[in-house]
Design an enzyme around this catalytic site. Sequence first.
Site, PDB file in Angstrom:
ATOM      1  N   LYS A   1     -13.265  -2.049   5.457  1.00 48.90           N
ATOM      2  CA  LYS A   1     -12.620  -2.958   4.509  1.00 48.90           C
ATOM      3  C   LYS A   1     -13.040  -2.656   3.072  1.00 48.90           C
ATOM      4  O   LYS A   1     -14.027  -1.967   2.814  1.00 48.90           O
ATOM      5  CB  LYS A   1     -12.952  -4.416   4.845  1.00 48.90           C
ATOM      6  CG  LYS A   1     -12.239  -4.916   6.087  1.00 48.90           C
ATOM      7  CD  LYS A   1     -10.731  -4.727   6.030  1.00 48.90           C
ATOM      8  CE  LYS A   1     -10.048  -5.596   5.003  1.00 48.90           C
ATOM      9  NZ  LYS A   1      -8.594  -5.335   4.915  1.00 48.90           N
TER      10      LYS A   1
ATOM     11  N   TYR B   1     -10.329   1.327   3.246  1.00 47.93           N
ATOM     12  CA  TYR B   1      -9.157   0.571   2.794  1.00 47.93           C
ATOM     13  C   TYR B   1      -9.517  -0.140   1.488  1.00 47.93           C
ATOM     14  O   TYR B   1     -10.616  -0.689   1.359  1.00 47.93           O
ATOM     15  CB  TYR B   1      -8.740  -0.480   3.832  1.00 47.93           C
ATOM     16  CG  TYR B   1      -8.108   0.092   5.076  1.00 47.93           C
ATOM     17  CD1 TYR B   1      -6.880   0.746   5.018  1.00 47.93           C
ATOM     18  CD2 TYR B   1      -8.726  -0.036   6.313  1.00 47.93           C
ATOM     19  CE1 TYR B   1      -6.300   1.277   6.158  1.00 47.93           C
ATOM     20  CE2 TYR B   1      -8.152   0.495   7.460  1.00 47.93           C
ATOM     21  CZ  TYR B   1      -6.937   1.141   7.375  1.00 47.93           C
ATOM     22  OH  TYR B   1      -6.364   1.673   8.506  1.00 47.93           O
TER      23      TYR B   1
ATOM     24  N   GLU C   1      -4.995   3.483   2.885  1.00 52.65           N
ATOM     25  CA  GLU C   1      -3.603   3.014   2.995  1.00 52.65           C
ATOM     26  C   GLU C   1      -2.612   3.776   2.138  1.00 52.65           C
ATOM     27  O   GLU C   1      -1.390   3.579   2.277  1.00 52.65           O
ATOM     28  CB  GLU C   1      -3.502   1.508   2.675  1.00 52.65           C
ATOM     29  CG  GLU C   1      -3.677   1.126   1.218  1.00 52.65           C
ATOM     30  CD  GLU C   1      -5.120   0.924   0.791  1.00 52.65           C
ATOM     31  OE1 GLU C   1      -5.330   0.444  -0.333  1.00 52.65           O
ATOM     32  OE2 GLU C   1      -6.029   1.240   1.593  1.00 52.65           O
TER      33      GLU C   1
ATOM     34  N   ASP D   1      15.785  -4.935   8.283  1.00 55.63           N
ATOM     35  CA  ASP D   1      15.291  -3.843   7.454  1.00 55.63           C
ATOM     36  C   ASP D   1      16.438  -3.369   6.569  1.00 55.63           C
ATOM     37  O   ASP D   1      17.608  -3.623   6.883  1.00 55.63           O
ATOM     38  CB  ASP D   1      14.777  -2.686   8.326  1.00 55.63           C
ATOM     39  CG  ASP D   1      13.851  -1.747   7.557  1.00 55.63           C
ATOM     40  OD1 ASP D   1      12.630  -1.829   7.767  1.00 55.63           O
ATOM     41  OD2 ASP D   1      14.350  -0.945   6.759  1.00 55.63           O
TER      42      ASP D   1
ATOM     43  N   ARG E   1      16.729   3.732   9.968  1.00 56.39           N
ATOM     44  CA  ARG E   1      15.695   3.120  10.804  1.00 56.39           C
ATOM     45  C   ARG E   1      16.308   2.129  11.790  1.00 56.39           C
ATOM     46  O   ARG E   1      15.924   2.085  12.963  1.00 56.39           O
ATOM     47  CB  ARG E   1      14.658   2.408   9.928  1.00 56.39           C
ATOM     48  CG  ARG E   1      13.479   1.838  10.691  1.00 56.39           C
ATOM     49  CD  ARG E   1      12.748   2.914  11.439  1.00 56.39           C
ATOM     50  NE  ARG E   1      11.455   2.448  11.933  1.00 56.39           N
ATOM     51  CZ  ARG E   1      10.781   3.068  12.872  1.00 56.39           C
ATOM     52  NH1 ARG E   1      11.268   4.172  13.441  1.00 56.39           N
ATOM     53  NH2 ARG E   1       9.609   2.618  13.272  1.00 56.39           N
TER      54      ARG E   1
ATOM     55  N   SER F   1      18.933  -6.146   6.039  1.00 58.29           N
ATOM     56  CA  SER F   1      18.259  -7.235   5.331  1.00 58.29           C
ATOM     57  C   SER F   1      18.901  -7.508   3.976  1.00 58.29           C
ATOM     58  O   SER F   1      18.900  -6.666   3.081  1.00 58.29           O
ATOM     59  CB  SER F   1      16.777  -6.885   5.131  1.00 58.29           C
ATOM     60  OG  SER F   1      16.093  -7.962   4.532  1.00 58.29           O
TER      61      SER F   1
ATOM     62  N   VAL G   1       6.477  -6.047   5.826  1.00 55.39           N
ATOM     63  CA  VAL G   1       6.995  -5.132   4.807  1.00 55.39           C
ATOM     64  C   VAL G   1       5.844  -4.452   4.076  1.00 55.39           C
ATOM     65  O   VAL G   1       4.749  -5.002   3.963  1.00 55.39           O
ATOM     66  CB  VAL G   1       7.892  -5.874   3.785  1.00 55.39           C
ATOM     67  CG1 VAL G   1       9.100  -6.457   4.479  1.00 55.39           C
ATOM     68  CG2 VAL G   1       7.116  -6.967   3.065  1.00 55.39           C
TER      69      VAL G   1
ATOM     70  N   VAL H   1       1.660 -10.254   7.820  1.00 56.04           N
ATOM     71  CA  VAL H   1       0.830  -9.063   7.989  1.00 56.04           C
ATOM     72  C   VAL H   1       0.696  -8.307   6.671  1.00 56.04           C
ATOM     73  O   VAL H   1      -0.182  -7.454   6.523  1.00 56.04           O
ATOM     74  CB  VAL H   1       1.397  -8.165   9.108  1.00 56.04           C
ATOM     75  CG1 VAL H   1       0.450  -7.019   9.419  1.00 56.04           C
ATOM     76  CG2 VAL H   1       1.639  -8.974  10.382  1.00 56.04           C
TER      77      VAL H   1
ATOM     78  N   ASP I   1      -2.607  -8.298   2.934  1.00 59.39           N
ATOM     79  CA  ASP I   1      -3.524  -7.381   2.233  1.00 59.39           C
ATOM     80  C   ASP I   1      -2.927  -6.870   0.933  1.00 59.39           C
ATOM     81  O   ASP I   1      -3.660  -6.480   0.019  1.00 59.39           O
ATOM     82  CB  ASP I   1      -3.866  -6.183   3.125  1.00 59.39           C
ATOM     83  CG  ASP I   1      -5.027  -6.470   4.065  1.00 59.39           C
ATOM     84  OD1 ASP I   1      -5.951  -7.173   3.650  1.00 59.39           O
ATOM     85  OD2 ASP I   1      -4.992  -5.990   5.205  1.00 59.39           O
TER      86      ASP I   1
ATOM     87  N   MET J   1      -6.705  -8.748  10.076  1.00 57.84           N
ATOM     88  CA  MET J   1      -6.332  -9.054  11.455  1.00 57.84           C
ATOM     89  C   MET J   1      -6.963  -8.114  12.485  1.00 57.84           C
ATOM     90  O   MET J   1      -7.502  -8.568  13.494  1.00 57.84           O
ATOM     91  CB  MET J   1      -4.809  -9.056  11.603  1.00 57.84           C
ATOM     92  CG  MET J   1      -4.124 -10.258  11.007  1.00 57.84           C
ATOM     93  SD  MET J   1      -2.322 -10.158  11.165  1.00 57.84           S
ATOM     94  CE  MET J   1      -2.124 -10.248  12.945  1.00 57.84           C
TER      95      MET J   1
END
Length: 374
Positions: free
Chosen positions: A75, A94, A118, A198, A203, A220, A239, A267, A270, A301
């Site tokens: 982290k 990260y 990331e 999306d 995709r 989307s 996303v 999610v 971060d 998570m």
Amino acid sequence: MLIGVPKEIKNHEYRIGLTPAGVGELVHDGHRVLVQRDGGESIGFDDAQYREAGADIVADAEALFAEAEMIIKVKEPQPVECRMLRPGQLLFTYLHLAPDPEQAKALLASGATCLAYETVTSASRGLPLLAPMSEVAGRMAIQAGAHNLEKAQGGNGVLLGGVPGVEPAQVMVIGGGVVGINAARMAMGMGADVTLLDRDLNRLKELDMLFGGRLKTVYSTKEAVERYALQADLVVGAVLIPGASAPKLISRDLVARMKKGAVMVDVAIDQGGCFETSRATTHQDPTYVVDGVVHYCVANMPGGVARTSTMALTNATLPYAVKLARHGVFAALEQDEHLRNGLNVHAGQVTHAAVAEALGLPFMEPMQALRNLV
């Protein structure tokens, strides 16, 4: 190279930067590795295993940071860790700097070289060091969502998969990347009615071919997000814009009109979160309620399944750690443009364009920044 692996100190963070097997690979390659005492103890990697792999065990983080040339973490460094970093030291972990100006300020002040997992890329335009934790987080999002739909947890009392004669929960997944596809797979496996949104038509076609009629795929738009959010029992925000803050796709007004007892799992927290009502929470206190809607926004998570996550992360990061240790940061980044994309901060300069834009700070090209000190 002298490599240090500290014990993580973020709330309920039990992962560690390297498994004993990962340490063994680096030692075999000729490097020395320091591991903080009891760093992996809570997930079944004890000091004896690290010693057997060739590591030296050090008593505390201060000694480890003071000696190591490269720090391998999981982290983002906490304030006390940022203060232990020094010019010329390499941090590999990260970072998620875009929504965290205080951390960015501390890293810039440290003078250290900071590579973010990331934002490392691959030839296929993927994010290979984010992918394993995205897989874990996507799967955990459904576990967390299903649990929090229980009435005792504040949810609306809907069983994700329903039972014969009773319809299943309506699950909406926003984003068809690694997190989204893993969340959709888990939700479908539990019998839920899943819709994935999306903006990448290719995709959506891939997912349609992969899952057929079991997964509803929707392009989307603002109207589609609103329509499916109002129907949803569980919404998973999945996303990502590499290095940048996540876009706010569900407004506070829309949350107020959703089903009471619905659950939202962000999610993307971060990177600042993709719901306007999101704020980071912890494993110790994971949820809060806004307008009757349960929000689960735990910022680490995968730390909840720390043993699995540590093993998956080491599998992904180890080849890059070996390259950095073997060649040094300048040569490694000069040779590998994808690893170079991981450089976020170097010697007081922001070296990733999306991070600089998100923070409103000047941007310097990575190799220019590195050459300035060669």
